[in-house]
Design an enzyme around this catalytic site. Sequence first.
Site, PDB file in Angstrom:
ATOM      1  N   ARG A  29      35.497  49.890  46.751  1.00  0.00           N
ATOM      2  CA  ARG A  29      34.855  49.605  45.726  1.00  0.00           C
ATOM      3  C   ARG A  29      33.323  49.401  46.320  1.00  0.00           C
ATOM      4  O   ARG A  29      32.649  48.675  45.530  1.00  0.00           O
ATOM      5  CB  ARG A  29      35.098  48.194  44.953  1.00  0.00           C
ATOM      6  CG  ARG A  29      36.519  48.456  44.481  1.00  0.00           C
ATOM      7  CD  ARG A  29      36.633  47.374  43.202  1.00  0.00           C
ATOM      8  NE  ARG A  29      38.068  47.175  42.945  1.00  0.00           N
ATOM      9  CZ  ARG A  29      38.835  45.766  43.015  1.00  0.00           C
ATOM     10  NH1 ARG A  29      38.283  44.833  43.467  1.00  0.00           N
ATOM     11  NH2 ARG A  29      40.047  45.802  42.763  1.00  0.00           N
ATOM     12  N   ARG A  33      30.086  46.767  40.706  1.00  0.00           N
ATOM     13  CA  ARG A  33      29.607  46.024  39.844  1.00  0.00           C
ATOM     14  C   ARG A  33      28.658  44.744  40.588  1.00  0.00           C
ATOM     15  O   ARG A  33      27.918  44.188  40.037  1.00  0.00           O
ATOM     16  CB  ARG A  33      30.441  45.274  39.065  1.00  0.00           C
ATOM     17  CG  ARG A  33      31.008  46.170  37.879  1.00  0.00           C
ATOM     18  CD  ARG A  33      32.156  45.356  36.941  1.00  0.00           C
ATOM     19  NE  ARG A  33      33.234  45.066  37.780  1.00  0.00           N
ATOM     20  CZ  ARG A  33      34.320  44.349  37.147  1.00  0.00           C
ATOM     21  NH1 ARG A  33      34.133  44.015  35.747  1.00  0.00           N
ATOM     22  NH2 ARG A  33      35.352  44.272  37.619  1.00  0.00           N
ATOM     23  N   ARG A  42      25.657  52.097  34.680  1.00  0.00           N
ATOM     24  CA  ARG A  42      26.952  52.066  33.760  1.00  0.00           C
ATOM     25  C   ARG A  42      26.255  51.651  32.435  1.00  0.00           C
ATOM     26  O   ARG A  42      26.798  52.200  31.466  1.00  0.00           O
ATOM     27  CB  ARG A  42      27.745  51.063  34.149  1.00  0.00           C
ATOM     28  CG  ARG A  42      28.933  50.626  33.388  1.00  0.00           C
ATOM     29  CD  ARG A  42      29.849  49.872  34.071  1.00  0.00           C
ATOM     30  NE  ARG A  42      30.960  49.428  32.884  1.00  0.00           N
ATOM     31  CZ  ARG A  42      32.200  49.099  33.314  1.00  0.00           C
ATOM     32  NH1 ARG A  42      32.537  48.832  34.639  1.00  0.00           N
ATOM     33  NH2 ARG A  42      33.098  48.609  32.346  1.00  0.00           N
ATOM     34  N   ASP A  79      38.287  56.771  39.340  1.00  0.00           N
ATOM     35  CA  ASP A  79      39.071  55.817  39.059  1.00  0.00           C
ATOM     36  C   ASP A  79      40.777  56.536  39.361  1.00  0.00           C
ATOM     37  O   ASP A  79      40.763  57.797  39.151  1.00  0.00           O
ATOM     38  CB  ASP A  79      39.309  55.273  37.677  1.00  0.00           C
ATOM     39  CG  ASP A  79      40.325  54.077  37.454  1.00  0.00           C
ATOM     40  OD1 ASP A  79      41.412  54.240  37.183  1.00  0.00           O
ATOM     41  OD2 ASP A  79      39.705  52.915  37.570  1.00  0.00           O
ATOM     42  N   TYR A 155      50.871  51.442  36.025  1.00  0.00           N
ATOM     43  CA  TYR A 155      49.894  51.369  34.768  1.00  0.00           C
ATOM     44  C   TYR A 155      50.548  52.432  33.720  1.00  0.00           C
ATOM     45  O   TYR A 155      50.423  51.879  32.455  1.00  0.00           O
ATOM     46  CB  TYR A 155      48.652  51.860  35.417  1.00  0.00           C
ATOM     47  CG  TYR A 155      47.962  50.959  36.054  1.00  0.00           C
ATOM     48  CD1 TYR A 155      47.264  49.944  35.420  1.00  0.00           C
ATOM     49  CD2 TYR A 155      47.844  51.213  37.379  1.00  0.00           C
ATOM     50  CE1 TYR A 155      46.571  48.966  36.082  1.00  0.00           C
ATOM     51  CE2 TYR A 155      47.163  50.318  38.302  1.00  0.00           C
ATOM     52  CZ  TYR A 155      46.307  49.155  37.634  1.00  0.00           C
ATOM     53  OH  TYR A 155      45.608  48.309  38.218  1.00  0.00           O
TER      54      TYR A 155
END
Length: 361
Positions: A29, A33, A42, A79, A155
Amino acid sequence: MTAVPLKNDTLLRALLREPVPYTPVWLMRQAGRYLPEYNQTRARAGSFLALAQNHEYACEVTLQPLQRFDLDAAILFSDILTIPHAMGLGLDFHAGEGPRFAHPVRSEEDVRRLRVPDMDALRYVFDTVALVRRELAGKVPLIGFAGSPWTVACYMIEGQGSKDYQLIKSMLYGRPDLLHRVLEINAQAATQYLNAQIQAGAQAVMLFDSWGGVLAHGKYQAFSLAYIRKVIQGLIRENEGRRVPCIVFTKGGGPWVEDIAGCGGDAIGLDWTVRLSDVRHRVQDSVALQGNLDPMCMFGGEAAIRDEVRRVIDDFGMVGDGGHVFNFGHGISRFTAPEAVATLVDEVHAYSRTKHAHAAE
């Protein structure tokens, strides 16, 4: 594409256990963020999916960490759920809740309808890979990735993140035939997806098995590792005149490192619950190791970060033959200060150079 010679191939050599002058470092990552510039991009994109699906924005955020830090690799911004989204499951990201699917796979009919998606539906990912490679201009290698068949299935079946994995485990124990079909389709899709990334310019690839560690012994081997092995067996392993290394990361996979080392990958990603020295002994240096700093140590201050970096490097031990890639044991926290990352990268490079120089004497 015309290959541009790599100025820094330390990561690729370390993954293949070749001699390197220092321990290379990249971060799971690393484009994310914790960086103000990522948040600005973003916001311009409007949503996470819009960001990931626009190859210019995705390239921009892929490169942002390399403009701040002396990292030894870029990792594609994307992703692990792009594949099921392309299958028509209706992926969305809800603020504060993470990813959700509008059409989860629950029934026998849902499973019957599943198909490997047309890779053209994922063209935006491959366009990002090609653009990043051009923009890197040989500075460092680019890592592509996919989710493991099991993790992606979690998921798809749960419909979102889960604390107990009740739905997928109900299928595992009650209708294993259905789950094996889902996993087979996911494995075929992941193989095609990673190969398309390699053909577009990815120079190493990684399989993220984030939820493999929730499986019981025996079930991990049958429902996760077996399908990771299938993916690896189908991968393009050489491109642009050199081997394309493959990293396998199962969070919580410490009990099974011997099995993971035998699945065909070049390197094992490890979380912080194991000792690198123990794993080296257990796998008899048959693969490279990646990891395994606890990302929460980044909140302990500069001295703690430097101490922990040295501990991880010392734990790996003799490094003259390469074989270690420094990383976290999972993704970086969004609350991490960029200055802490700069400290980490500086310490990895500075301290490991002293160890490599000693090993070369």
